[in-house]
Design an enzyme around this catalytic site. Structure first.
Site, PDB file in Angstrom:
ATOM      1  N   ASP A 199      62.465  26.181  41.846  1.00  0.00           N
ATOM      2  CA  ASP A 199      61.657  26.079  40.496  1.00  0.00           C
ATOM      3  C   ASP A 199      62.122  25.065  39.905  1.00  0.00           C
ATOM      4  OD1 ASP A 199      60.454  26.814  37.938  1.00  0.00           O
ATOM      5  OD2 ASP A 199      59.974  28.399  38.990  1.00  0.00           O
ATOM      6  N   LEU A 248      59.123  20.373  43.581  1.00  0.00           N
ATOM      7  CA  LEU A 248      58.205  20.423  44.852  1.00  0.00           C
ATOM      8  C   LEU A 248      58.004  18.908  45.094  1.00  0.00           C
ATOM      9  CD1 LEU A 248      55.931  23.558  45.376  1.00  0.00           C
ATOM     10  CD2 LEU A 248      58.679  23.163  45.798  1.00  0.00           C
ATOM     11  N   SER A 281      43.549  32.748  43.673  1.00  0.00           N
ATOM     12  CA  SER A 281      43.029  33.235  42.595  1.00  0.00           C
ATOM     13  C   SER A 281      41.515  33.473  42.797  1.00  0.00           C
ATOM     14  CB  SER A 281      43.029  32.181  41.647  1.00  0.00           C
ATOM     15  OG  SER A 281      42.345  32.714  40.321  1.00  0.00           O
ATOM     16  N   ALA A 282      41.122  34.551  41.916  1.00  0.00           N
ATOM     17  CA  ALA A 282      39.806  35.015  42.050  1.00  0.00           C
ATOM     18  C   ALA A 282      38.799  33.865  41.472  1.00  0.00           C
ATOM     19  CB  ALA A 282      39.480  36.213  41.104  1.00  0.00           C
ATOM     20  N   TYR A 313      41.943  23.399  37.782  1.00  0.00           N
ATOM     21  CA  TYR A 313      42.719  24.167  38.329  1.00  0.00           C
ATOM     22  C   TYR A 313      42.204  25.183  39.398  1.00  0.00           C
ATOM     23  CZ  TYR A 313      45.040  28.922  38.595  1.00  0.00           C
ATOM     24  OH  TYR A 313      45.681  29.816  39.079  1.00  0.00           O
ATOM     25  N   LYS A 317      43.215  25.304  43.618  1.00  0.00           N
ATOM     26  CA  LYS A 317      43.562  26.616  44.615  1.00  0.00           C
ATOM     27  C   LYS A 317      42.329  26.393  45.592  1.00  0.00           C
ATOM     28  CE  LYS A 317      46.460  28.360  41.799  1.00  0.00           C
ATOM     29  NZ  LYS A 317      47.820  28.679  42.497  1.00  0.00           N
ATOM     30  N   PHE A 335      43.410  38.624  41.300  1.00  0.00           N
ATOM     31  CA  PHE A 335      42.636  39.106  40.113  1.00  0.00           C
ATOM     32  C   PHE A 335      43.468  38.896  38.793  1.00  0.00           C
ATOM     33  CE2 PHE A 335      38.355  39.515  41.779  1.00  0.00           C
ATOM     34  CZ  PHE A 335      38.642  39.415  43.197  1.00  0.00           C
ATOM     35  N   PRO A 347      34.015  28.833  26.345  1.00  0.00           N
ATOM     36  CA  PRO A 347      33.268  28.137  27.607  1.00  0.00           C
ATOM     37  C   PRO A 347      33.834  28.490  28.931  1.00  0.00           C
ATOM     38  CG  PRO A 347      33.688  26.725  25.730  1.00  0.00           C
ATOM     39  CD  PRO A 347      34.477  28.176  25.205  1.00  0.00           C
ATOM     40  N   GLY A 348      33.130  28.555  29.899  1.00  0.00           N
ATOM     41  CA  GLY A 348      33.431  28.902  31.191  1.00  0.00           C
ATOM     42  C   GLY A 348      33.575  30.344  31.637  1.00  0.00           C
TER      43      GLY A 348
HETATM   44  P1  NAD Z   1      54.189  30.781  36.213  1.00  0.00           P
HETATM   45  O1  NAD Z   1      53.758  29.372  35.430  1.00  0.00           O
HETATM   46  O2  NAD Z   1      54.888  31.974  35.230  1.00  0.00           O
HETATM   47  O3  NAD Z   1      55.084  30.359  37.340  1.00  0.00           O
HETATM   48  C1  NAD Z   1      55.002  29.171  38.210  1.00  0.00           C
HETATM   49  C2  NAD Z   1      56.212  28.672  38.418  1.00  0.00           C
HETATM   50  O4  NAD Z   1      56.486  27.647  39.198  1.00  0.00           O
HETATM   51  C3  NAD Z   1      57.147  28.321  37.195  1.00  0.00           C
HETATM   52  O5  NAD Z   1      58.142  29.118  37.073  1.00  0.00           O
HETATM   53  C4  NAD Z   1      57.004  26.772  37.099  1.00  0.00           C
HETATM   54  O6  NAD Z   1      58.288  26.450  36.421  1.00  0.00           O
HETATM   55  C5  NAD Z   1      57.019  26.564  38.582  1.00  0.00           C
HETATM   56  N1  NAD Z   1      56.650  25.324  39.129  1.00  0.00           N
HETATM   57  C6  NAD Z   1      55.301  24.566  38.500  1.00  0.00           C
HETATM   58  N2  NAD Z   1      55.337  23.388  39.302  1.00  0.00           N
HETATM   59  C7  NAD Z   1      56.293  23.088  40.067  1.00  0.00           C
HETATM   60  C8  NAD Z   1      56.830  22.158  40.607  1.00  0.00           C
HETATM   61  N3  NAD Z   1      56.096  21.166  41.096  1.00  0.00           N
HETATM   62  N4  NAD Z   1      57.987  22.424  41.367  1.00  0.00           N
HETATM   63  C9  NAD Z   1      58.925  23.653  41.378  1.00  0.00           C
HETATM   64  N5  NAD Z   1      58.321  24.374  40.495  1.00  0.00           N
HETATM   65  C10 NAD Z   1      57.217  24.515  39.825  1.00  0.00           C
HETATM   66  O7  NAD Z   1      52.777  31.426  36.848  1.00  0.00           O
HETATM   67  P2  NAD Z   1      52.655  32.617  37.474  1.00  0.00           P
HETATM   68  O8  NAD Z   1      51.677  33.542  36.475  1.00  0.00           O
HETATM   69  O9  NAD Z   1      53.794  33.606  37.933  1.00  0.00           O
HETATM   70  O10 NAD Z   1      51.610  32.415  38.758  1.00  0.00           O
HETATM   71  C11 NAD Z   1      52.262  31.872  39.857  1.00  0.00           C
HETATM   72  C12 NAD Z   1      51.108  31.547  40.874  1.00  0.00           C
HETATM   73  O11 NAD Z   1      49.954  32.517  40.909  1.00  0.00           O
HETATM   74  C13 NAD Z   1      50.437  29.968  40.383  1.00  0.00           C
HETATM   75  O12 NAD Z   1      50.167  29.318  41.476  1.00  0.00           O
HETATM   76  C14 NAD Z   1      49.262  30.658  39.650  1.00  0.00           C
HETATM   77  O13 NAD Z   1      48.208  29.544  39.752  1.00  0.00           O
HETATM   78  C15 NAD Z   1      48.807  31.790  40.634  1.00  0.00           C
HETATM   79  N6  NAD Z   1      47.894  32.572  39.778  1.00  0.00           N
HETATM   80  C16 NAD Z   1      48.295  33.313  38.735  1.00  0.00           C
HETATM   81  C17 NAD Z   1      47.393  34.004  38.012  1.00  0.00           C
HETATM   82  C18 NAD Z   1      47.759  34.685  36.693  1.00  0.00           C
HETATM   83  O14 NAD Z   1      46.889  35.208  36.068  1.00  0.00           O
HETATM   84  N7  NAD Z   1      49.022  34.749  36.211  1.00  0.00           N
HETATM   85  C19 NAD Z   1      46.085  34.367  38.495  1.00  0.00           C
HETATM   86  C20 NAD Z   1      45.894  33.789  39.783  1.00  0.00           C
HETATM   87  C21 NAD Z   1      46.619  32.873  40.566  1.00  0.00           C
HETATM   88  N1  UFG Z   2      39.665  37.172  26.215  1.00  0.00           N
HETATM   89  C1  UFG Z   2      39.405  37.498  24.791  1.00  0.00           C
HETATM   90  N2  UFG Z   2      40.261  36.857  24.020  1.00  0.00           N
HETATM   91  C2  UFG Z   2      41.301  36.404  24.502  1.00  0.00           C
HETATM   92  C3  UFG Z   2      41.819  36.134  25.549  1.00  0.00           C
HETATM   93  C4  UFG Z   2      40.883  36.414  26.616  1.00  0.00           C
HETATM   94  O1  UFG Z   2      38.565  37.731  24.598  1.00  0.00           O
HETATM   95  O2  UFG Z   2      42.317  35.680  23.433  1.00  0.00           O
HETATM   96  C5  UFG Z   2      38.721  37.607  27.232  1.00  0.00           C
HETATM   97  C6  UFG Z   2      38.035  36.503  28.261  1.00  0.00           C
HETATM   98  O3  UFG Z   2      36.831  36.026  27.454  1.00  0.00           O
HETATM   99  C7  UFG Z   2      37.954  37.472  29.392  1.00  0.00           C
HETATM  100  C8  UFG Z   2      39.010  38.464  29.542  1.00  0.00           C
HETATM  101  O4  UFG Z   2      39.563  38.568  27.922  1.00  0.00           O
HETATM  102  O5  UFG Z   2      36.663  38.188  29.336  1.00  0.00           O
HETATM  103  C9  UFG Z   2      40.202  37.924  30.317  1.00  0.00           C
HETATM  104  O6  UFG Z   2      40.618  36.713  29.852  1.00  0.00           O
HETATM  105  P1  UFG Z   2      41.973  35.927  30.594  1.00  0.00           P
HETATM  106  O7  UFG Z   2      42.044  34.667  29.844  1.00  0.00           O
HETATM  107  O8  UFG Z   2      42.985  36.963  30.486  1.00  0.00           O
HETATM  108  O9  UFG Z   2      41.822  35.819  31.960  1.00  0.00           O
HETATM  109  P2  UFG Z   2      40.473  35.264  33.036  1.00  0.00           P
HETATM  110  O10 UFG Z   2      39.783  36.168  33.718  1.00  0.00           O
HETATM  111  O11 UFG Z   2      39.943  34.368  31.990  1.00  0.00           O
HETATM  112  O12 UFG Z   2      41.401  34.250  33.823  1.00  0.00           O
HETATM  113  C10 UFG Z   2      42.505  34.754  34.543  1.00  0.00           C
HETATM  114  C11 UFG Z   2      43.461  33.569  34.783  1.00  0.00           C
HETATM  115  C12 UFG Z   2      42.774  32.383  35.547  1.00  0.00           C
HETATM  116  C13 UFG Z   2      42.461  33.204  36.920  1.00  0.00           C
HETATM  117  C14 UFG Z   2      41.576  34.308  36.858  1.00  0.00           C
HETATM  118  C15 UFG Z   2      41.242  35.253  38.103  1.00  0.00           C
HETATM  119  O13 UFG Z   2      43.769  32.829  33.355  1.00  0.00           O
HETATM  120  O14 UFG Z   2      43.692  31.241  36.139  1.00  0.00           O
HETATM  121  O15 UFG Z   2      42.158  35.231  35.773  1.00  0.00           O
HETATM  122  O16 UFG Z   2      42.555  35.504  38.750  1.00  0.00           O
HETATM  123  F1  UFG Z   2      41.813  32.047  37.784  1.00  0.00           F
END
Ligand code: NAD
Ligand code: UFG
Length: 338
Positions: free
Chosen positions: A31, A59, A124-125, A148, A152, A177, A292-293
């Site tokens: 990391d 990385l 990711s979803a 982002y 993925k 999800f 948005p989005g």
């Molecule tokens: P996080 O940011 O807590 O963990 C990611 C880790 O990767 C961090 O510790 C960061 O320091 C490290 N990192 C980033 N770039 C790097 C690099 N170039 N070299 C080495 N380390 C690096 O995020 P998370 O929530 O644990 O998510 C993990 C993975 O799951 C991510 O790929 C994220 O996109 C994916 N994901 C997360 C969610 C979510 O809602 N948390 C949803 C879908 C997918």
């Molecule tokens: N929301 C609020 N208020 C907030 C934050 C979120 O109302 O302060 C709502 C959003 O509008 C949405 C729901 O809560 O309806 C969930 O929002 P999140 O931001 O928690 O999650 P998303 O579904 O938007 O997106 C997350 C991650 C993305 C990932 C996706 C699917 O942020 O990276 O889930 O895995 F791609």
């Protein structure tokens, strides 16, 4: 033989490290701590009572990463490392493409060079874009709405091409999800920088008095109460899916895609109510404009993960809220100075 865990100090990575260590697997963390702190790994050691190697390596630094392969016998990889903030990815697309894609190129080149051709990738979803219907199955059309999500989807396609060129690879693509909650120890959890972007960390900070009021983004969605519906999954359940995925990758080659969700959709208002009832805390909120989005509804059909991996989510929404609250209460400033 060790499993390389990229991004192992992050939110999902730490929870996965715990599950792997408790299952008796050897893990090595790399990391760069760009979005995490080394002390999170100390907490993993405390929970499991087990030691493991960790490297502060980016990385993007091929030579430093290769050194990790030279010093260890790595057999497979769980690839969490990446940048993940949707909004930031729109502001800084080059940063996201460079970090997420180049990091994956370096990693895959080395996995191939050192004969460790098994990878579980954190997708990711978001790759389903705005789904035409719910629940979502893995064969739904793919599209993205931000850089982002694009990284993925591109990585999914790159991994598919790698397997097409070399059938020794096992590629398991997990489409998460909405991961929430924390380990029951209260020692590890999500530690967002600054103002949380995501719903649960924000609610946790309101419930514990760190922030005043949750803004609910829109109440005119086409859902049962007008607020957005998502498939929230306990991070420990999600972590366990990786163990199942690597066990399968150790047996079969190919590329497989799995939805990792519960199959149940909850609205923002459902979550606010569930949080209050699970914790006894008050979550003040106000309705504001849509973000948005955002899409109306997104939840998984997770049957494939059950049928093929033998995995299904065990925790319910009460557990997720209670565990989120315990983490936030015990660690109001996350990992602090770390
Ligand atoms: P996080 O940011 O807590 O963990 C990611 C880790 O990767 C961090 O510790 C960061 O320091 C490290 N990192 C980033 N770039 C790097 C690099 N170039 N070299 C080495 N380390 C690096 O995020 P998370 O929530 O644990 O998510 C993990 C993975 O799951 C991510 O790929 C994220 O996109 C994916 N994901 C997360 C969610 C979510 O809602 N948390 C949803 C879908 C997918
Ligand atoms: N929301 C609020 N208020 C907030 C934050 C979120 O109302 O302060 C709502 C959003 O509008 C949405 C729901 O809560 O309806 C969930 O929002 P999140 O931001 O928690 O999650 P998303 O579904 O938007 O997106 C997350 C991650 C993305 C990932 C996706 C699917 O942020 O990276 O889930 O895995 F791609």
């Amino acid at each position: 033989m060790a499993i390389l865990i990229t991004g192992g100090a992050g939110y999902i990575g730490t929870h996965a490290m715990v599950e792997f260590l408790e299952a008796g697997r050897e893990v090595i963390c790399v990391d760069n701590y760009s979005n995490s702190k080394p002390c999170a790994l100390e907490r993993v050691k405390k929970i499991t009572g087990k030691n493991f190697k960790s490297y502060e390596v980016d990385l993007l630094d091929y030579d430093a990463l290769e050194q990790v392969f030279k010093e260890n016998k790595i057999d497979s990889c769980i690839h969490f490392a990446g940048l993940k903030a949707v909004g930031e990815s729109c502001q800084k697309p080059l940063l996201y493409y460079h970090n997420n894609l180049t990091g994956t190129f370096n990693l895959c080149s080395l996995l191939s060079k050192y004969g460790a051709k098994k990878i579980v990738f954190s997708s990711s979803a978001t790759v389903y874009g705005k789904p035409a219907s719910v629940p979502i199955t893995e064969d739904f059309p793919l599209s993205t709405t931000n850089p982002y999500g694009e990284t993925k989807l591109m990585i999914e396609r790159i991994l598919k091409d790698i397997y097409a060129s070399d059938s020794e690879w096992s590629v398991s693509i997990l489409r998460y999800f909405n991961p929430i909650g924390a380990h029951k120890s209260g020692l590890i959890g999500e530690d967002p920088k600054g103002i949380p972007n995501n719903l649960l960390p924000y609610i946790a900070q309101v419930a514990t008095g760190k922030r005043e009021c949750l803004s609910i983004f829109g109440s005119d969605y086409n859902t049962h109460d007008g607020t957005g519906v998502r498939d929230y999954i306990h991070v420990v359940d999600l972590a366990k899916a990786h163990l199942k995925a690597i066990e399968r990758a150790e047996k079969v080659t190919g590329v497989e895609y799995f939805n990792i969700g519960t199959g149940v959709g909850y609205s923002v208002l459902d979550i606010v109510k569930a949080y209050e009832s699970a914790t006894g805390a008050k979550v003040n909120y106000k309705i504001v404009d849509r973000r948005p989005g955002d899409i109306d509804e997104c939840y998984a059909n997770p049957e494939k993960a059950y049928n093929v991996l033998g995995w299904k989510a065990e925790y319910g929404i009460e557990d997720m809220c209670r565990d989120s609250y315990r983490w936030q209460t015990n660690n109001p400033d996350g990992y602090g100075e770390g």
